[in-house]
Design a protein around this motif. Structure first.
Motif, mmCIF file in Angstrom:
data_model
loop_
_atom_site.group_PDB
_atom_site.id
_atom_site.type_symbol
_atom_site.label_atom_id
_atom_site.label_comp_id
_atom_site.label_asym_id
_atom_site.label_seq_id
_atom_site.Cartn_x
_atom_site.Cartn_y
_atom_site.Cartn_z
ATOM 1 N N VAL A 128 21.698 -0.242 -21.791
ATOM 2 C CA VAL A 128 22.058 0.981 -21.060
ATOM 3 C C VAL A 128 21.976 0.627 -19.577
ATOM 4 O O VAL A 128 20.897 0.338 -19.064
ATOM 5 C CB VAL A 128 21.106 2.148 -21.395
ATOM 6 C CG1 VAL A 128 21.443 3.363 -20.536
ATOM 7 C CG2 VAL A 128 21.185 2.508 -22.872
ATOM 8 N N LEU A 129 23.141 0.619 -18.928
ATOM 9 C CA LEU A 129 23.195 0.265 -17.514
ATOM 10 C C LEU A 129 22.861 1.473 -16.654
ATOM 11 O O LEU A 129 23.376 2.573 -16.883
ATOM 12 C CB LEU A 129 24.596 -0.246 -17.156
ATOM 13 C CG LEU A 129 24.874 -0.482 -15.670
ATOM 14 C CD1 LEU A 129 23.954 -1.552 -15.101
ATOM 15 C CD2 LEU A 129 26.336 -0.857 -15.453
ATOM 16 N N VAL A 130 22.032 1.265 -15.641
ATOM 17 C CA VAL A 130 21.649 2.322 -14.709
ATOM 18 C C VAL A 130 21.869 1.834 -13.281
ATOM 19 O O VAL A 130 21.454 0.725 -12.921
ATOM 20 C CB VAL A 130 20.165 2.719 -14.879
ATOM 21 C CG1 VAL A 130 19.780 3.804 -13.866
ATOM 22 C CG2 VAL A 130 19.885 3.181 -16.304
ATOM 23 N N HIS A 131 22.543 2.639 -12.483
ATOM 24 C CA HIS A 131 22.628 2.378 -11.049
ATOM 25 C C HIS A 131 23.089 3.645 -10.348
ATOM 26 O O HIS A 131 23.522 4.601 -10.974
ATOM 27 C CB HIS A 131 23.561 1.200 -10.733
ATOM 28 C CG HIS A 131 25.023 1.482 -10.855
ATOM 29 N ND1 HIS A 131 25.771 1.977 -9.809
ATOM 30 C CD2 HIS A 131 25.883 1.335 -11.888
ATOM 31 C CE1 HIS A 131 27.022 2.113 -10.188
ATOM 32 N NE2 HIS A 131 27.124 1.744 -11.451
ATOM 33 N N GLY A 132 22.994 3.629 -9.019
ATOM 34 C CA GLY A 132 23.438 4.772 -8.225
ATOM 35 C C GLY A 132 24.249 4.322 -7.031
ATOM 36 O O GLY A 132 24.209 4.966 -5.976
ATOM 37 N N LEU A 133 25.003 3.243 -7.194
ATOM 38 C CA LEU A 133 25.720 2.624 -6.078
ATOM 39 C C LEU A 133 27.077 3.274 -5.841
ATOM 40 O O LEU A 133 27.656 3.881 -6.752
ATOM 41 C CB LEU A 133 25.902 1.131 -6.363
ATOM 42 C CG LEU A 133 24.590 0.370 -6.601
ATOM 43 C CD1 LEU A 133 24.873 -1.044 -7.062
ATOM 44 C CD2 LEU A 133 23.741 0.356 -5.333
ATOM 45 N N PRO A 134 27.623 3.157 -4.637
ATOM 46 C CA PRO A 134 28.937 3.742 -4.337
ATOM 47 C C PRO A 134 30.022 3.185 -5.252
ATOM 48 O O PRO A 134 29.954 2.026 -5.683
ATOM 49 C CB PRO A 134 29.181 3.323 -2.884
ATOM 50 C CG PRO A 134 27.821 3.060 -2.319
ATOM 51 C CD PRO A 134 27.017 2.512 -3.447
ATOM 52 N N LEU A 135 31.030 4.006 -5.523
ATOM 53 C CA LEU A 135 32.085 3.614 -6.458
ATOM 54 C C LEU A 135 33.362 3.172 -5.734
ATOM 55 O O LEU A 135 34.465 3.398 -6.227
ATOM 56 C CB LEU A 135 32.387 4.768 -7.415
ATOM 57 C CG LEU A 135 31.214 5.220 -8.289
ATOM 58 C CD1 LEU A 135 31.660 6.255 -9.313
ATOM 59 C CD2 LEU A 135 30.557 4.030 -8.981
ATOM 60 N N PHE A 136 33.204 2.533 -4.595
ATOM 61 C CA PHE A 136 34.385 2.003 -3.908
ATOM 62 C C PHE A 136 34.211 0.543 -3.524
ATOM 63 O O PHE A 136 34.981 0.005 -2.738
ATOM 64 C CB PHE A 136 34.741 2.841 -2.666
ATOM 65 C CG PHE A 136 33.578 3.159 -1.764
ATOM 66 C CD1 PHE A 136 33.203 2.291 -0.756
ATOM 67 C CD2 PHE A 136 32.868 4.344 -1.925
ATOM 68 C CE1 PHE A 136 32.136 2.585 0.076
ATOM 69 C CE2 PHE A 136 31.799 4.659 -1.090
ATOM 70 C CZ PHE A 136 31.434 3.780 -0.082
ATOM 71 N N HIS A 137 33.201 -0.128 -4.081
ATOM 72 C CA HIS A 137 32.958 -1.542 -3.820
ATOM 73 C C HIS A 137 32.896 -2.299 -5.139
ATOM 74 O O HIS A 137 32.811 -1.705 -6.225
ATOM 75 C CB HIS A 137 31.637 -1.739 -3.083
ATOM 76 C CG HIS A 137 31.672 -1.357 -1.638
ATOM 77 N ND1 HIS A 137 32.534 -1.936 -0.736
ATOM 78 C CD2 HIS A 137 30.933 -0.466 -0.926
ATOM 79 C CE1 HIS A 137 32.335 -1.412 0.460
ATOM 80 N NE2 HIS A 137 31.375 -0.512 0.372
ATOM 81 N N VAL A 138 32.876 -3.628 -5.036
ATOM 82 C CA VAL A 138 32.762 -4.470 -6.220
ATOM 83 C C VAL A 138 31.498 -4.145 -7.011
ATOM 84 O O VAL A 138 31.538 -3.993 -8.227
ATOM 85 C CB VAL A 138 32.774 -5.963 -5.815
ATOM 86 C CG1 VAL A 138 32.341 -6.849 -6.982
ATOM 87 C CG2 VAL A 138 34.166 -6.374 -5.346
#
Length: 467
Positions: free
Chosen positions: A168-178
């Motif tokens: 189960v992948l978890v992150h909160g990073l912006p969705l406009f970068h690699v």
């Protein structure tokens, strides 16, 4: 490309409080694909939202290049990206963004119907994404990322990180970068693992996802992991995870060690660029060394070059420009053939512009950018990252950025910008570094500042440092 074969039946994508099952996501994305079919390129107002995921996947299904737009971009940057990319449509949820005069018409993603199965027939060399660089050396350039490059990059990482549908992948990073979009969304879809996007990368949100959602694989940038370490209770909640991954900038050694102490996990570091995706990484089943980004992924070749283009020995000490060849390389800069040609050597190696060392055992350490992180002082070549790690070892120092500034005798001097609490002054910090590194590497000037300028990914923007 989305890995439809063999995902978990219960795979879901959740962003904040809203989620979609994989089947529903693909149905909604198919509706987008039908709406935009035949377009030359489409822009996506890339907020952290379900609509962004649906829009991007819709573009992939339609074989239409997708241009993610940072939602916080200013009017000049936005106008440049839209004009340069030639995007004919702008995808967003109704009310999330209203195009201004001269911008492409809005396609309200949340108001489109669902579509049936879409046969993904676009060729591998077709452009999937047009990702814009940060523009620190001029106007942002459009990086053409092909479908086959994304597939090669994600498959290599899945093998290196032992990433499976059971994660189960978890992150909160912006969705406009690699990092946040390609690895953090398309990676989950290709592997078939559920994704929990926390909206923002807060320590308490990561801890909650670990406990309530069974998060096993966590992505973060160094700023995220530093903030996790600042909340020990939240950090300890990650002890049940399988893997913590750090990228987008070097992870300071003190943060690596503190994170390992609190969570029981030595984080995996990796290296990549918009133009290359991820090419070097530590392995889930192998060693993780603080200050190092690991070994080349399968299919990736690396070498170091001196300023005159000559070879640099892989002795672990001598820095040089990192150059590489890999199946996940970009297809060039949009409408900029001269810039594309200049980014490759005569014998076909991509010039990253990053300074690195490579050890006899193949382990890579990133010193920094050639333009800002390689300091030439009194005949010495000094990596800014080494000095930053030395400063961060001081208990009062919270953040540090080191640059070269003009000096009448040395050419450049080592200058540090430091965010620190009580117990740190300029003389103390200069002496502290001098006790740990060679004398020529000590800062000659230390500026105590309240904050360091950062971009959306948490990277320090050294060109904004002054004084």
């Amino acid at each position: 490309m989305l890995g439809a074969d063999g995902p978990r039946e219960d795979q879901s994508i959740r962003v904040g409080e809203r989620g979609l099952a994989r089947a529903e996501l693909l149905e909604r994305a198919a509706g987008v694909a039908a709406e935009i079919a035949g377009a030359g390129a489409v822009a996506v107002h890339a907020t952290a939202s379900v609509e962004t995921v649906v829009a991007v996947v819709g573009g992939l299904l339609a074989g239409v290049p997708v241009v993610p737009l940072p939602p916080d971009s200013g009017p000049d940057e936005r106008a440049h990206i839209l004009g340069d990319s030639g995007a004919g449509l702008l995808l967003a949820a109704r009310g999330a963004y209203e195009p201004v005069k001269g911008e492409p018409p809005l396609v309200p993603v949340d108001e489109l119907g669902r579509g049936g199965p879409v046969k993904d027939e676009a060729p591998g060399d077709a452009t999937a994404l047009i990702l814009y660089t940060s523009g620190t050396t001029g106007a942002p350039k459009g990086v053409l990322v092909s479908r086959s490059a994304i597939a090669a990059g994600l498959d290599a990482l899945a093998a290196a990180w032992e990433w499976t549908p059971d994660d189960v992948l978890v992150h909160g990073l912006p969705l406009f970068h690699v990092h946040g979009l390609v690895l953090g969304v398309l990676g989950a879809l290709r592997v078939g693992s559920p994704l929990v996007h926390t909206g923002r990368p807060k320590a308490e949100a990561y801890a909650a996802a670990a406990q309530a959602d069974g998060g096993s694989l966590f992505f973060g940038v160094p700023t995220v992991w530093s903030r996790v370490c600042a909340e020990p209770e939240a950090a300890r909640a990650l002890r049940g995870a399988r893997l913590l991954v750090s990228g987008s900038a070097p992870l300071p050694v003190p943060v690596f060690e503190r994170l390992a102490d609190l969570t029981g996990h030595r984080p995996v570091e990796r290296y990549g660029m918009t133009e290359t995706l991820i090419t070097v990484s530590a392995r889930a089943g192998g060693e993780r060394r603080p200050g190092y980004v690991g070994l080349p992924l399968p299919g990736v070749e690396t070498r170091l070059a001196a300023e005159d283009g000559g070879p640099v020995p892989a002795d672990g000490e001598t820095p040089g420009e990192l150059q590489l060849r890999a199946p996940m390389l970009f297809g060039g800069y949009l409408n900029r053939p001269e810039a594309t040609a200049a980014s490759f050597t005569a014998d076909g190696w991509f010039r990253t512009g990053d300074i690195a060392t490579i050890g006899p055992d193949g382990w890579h350490r990133i010193v920094g950018r050639a333009s800002t992180d390689l300091i030439k002082s009194g005949g010495y070549r000094i990596g800014a990252g080494e000095v930053e790690n030395a400063l961060l070892a001081h208990p009062a120092v919270r953040e540090a950025a080191v640059v070269g500034t003009p000096h009448p005798d040395l050419g450049e001097q080592v200058t540090a910008y430091v965010v620190a609490g009580t117990g740190a002054d300029e003389r103390t910090l200069i002496d502290f570094v001098a006790e740990r590194l060679s004398a020529h590497k000590r800062p000659r000037t230390v500026h105590l500042v309240e904050a360091l300028p950062r971009n959306a990914m948490g990277k320090v923007v050294k060109t904004r440092l002054g004084g």
